[in-house]
Motif scaffolding. Structure first.
Motif, PDB file in Angstrom:
ATOM      1  N   THR A  65      -1.820   8.605   3.773  1.00 50.39           N
ATOM      2  CA  THR A  65      -1.397   8.607   5.316  1.00 50.39           C
ATOM      3  C   THR A  65      -0.006   8.960   5.791  1.00 50.39           C
ATOM      4  O   THR A  65       0.152   9.762   6.715  1.00 50.39           O
ATOM      5  N   GLU A  96       2.607   6.448   1.511  1.00 46.34           N
ATOM      6  CA  GLU A  96       1.948   5.409   1.978  1.00 46.34           C
ATOM      7  C   GLU A  96       0.645   5.698   2.032  1.00 46.34           C
ATOM      8  O   GLU A  96       0.093   6.819   2.346  1.00 46.34           O
ATOM      9  N   TYR A  97      -0.278   4.770   1.628  1.00 51.42           N
ATOM     10  CA  TYR A  97      -2.014   4.884   1.754  1.00 51.42           C
ATOM     11  C   TYR A  97      -2.801   3.796   2.235  1.00 51.42           C
ATOM     12  O   TYR A  97      -2.297   2.759   2.465  1.00 51.42           O
ATOM     13  N   ARG A  98      -3.939   3.980   2.639  1.00 54.06           N
ATOM     14  CA  ARG A  98      -4.869   2.992   2.993  1.00 54.06           C
ATOM     15  C   ARG A  98      -6.143   2.944   1.994  1.00 54.06           C
ATOM     16  O   ARG A  98      -6.596   4.299   1.736  1.00 54.06           O
ATOM     17  N   SER A 156       0.838  -1.335  -0.070  1.00 50.56           N
ATOM     18  CA  SER A 156       0.116   0.056  -0.042  1.00 50.56           C
ATOM     19  C   SER A 156       0.820   1.085   0.121  1.00 50.56           C
ATOM     20  O   SER A 156       0.561   2.380   0.997  1.00 50.56           O
ATOM     21  N   ARG A 157       1.660   1.269  -0.923  1.00 56.51           N
ATOM     22  CA  ARG A 157       2.657   2.373  -1.052  1.00 56.51           C
ATOM     23  C   ARG A 157       3.335   2.587  -2.354  1.00 56.51           C
ATOM     24  O   ARG A 157       3.298   1.634  -3.180  1.00 56.51           O
ATOM     25  N   GLN A 180      -9.806   2.130   1.199  1.00 63.77           N
ATOM     26  CA  GLN A 180     -11.071   1.835   1.832  1.00 63.77           C
ATOM     27  C   GLN A 180     -12.054   1.682   0.804  1.00 63.77           C
ATOM     28  O   GLN A 180     -12.463   2.875   0.463  1.00 63.77           O
TER      29      GLN A 180
END
Length: 93
Positions: free
Chosen positions: A37, A26-28, A12-13, A30
């Protein structure tokens, strides 16, 4: 972009190694919302536009995937203000 940014979806990056230093965004994810983030560029390689290239790669990937973006980290929030071409992707918390 002047750096060869890689999308490491498993981690996730978005990432690139410059002069031996790992730089990341970096990320999330959903649903269809990418929450950025953290953006990290070591000071040893700072000032070269690496963070901007990481952010551009993330926003372009979001656009291509049909995702919206929540710029939760301070760098991503500033990047969005400087790049109104991504306004259509932005969601608020």
């Amino acid at each position: 972009m002047s750096f060869s940014i890689q999308h490491n979806a498993a981690a996730s990056r978005f990432e690139v190694v410059v002069d031996g230093q790992l730089c990341v965004l970096e990320y999330r994810l959903q649903g269809q919302v990418m929450t950025i983030t953290h953006t990290g560029v070591p000071t040893e390689v700072g000032g070269r536009g690496i963070a901007a290239d990481l952010a551009t790669a993330a926003f372009e990937a979001a656009r291509a995937s049909g995702w919206k973006v929540l710029p939760a980290c301070s760098y991503a929030a500033v990047f969005v203000k400087r790049h109104p071409e991504y306004d259509d992707l932005i969601v608020s918390a």
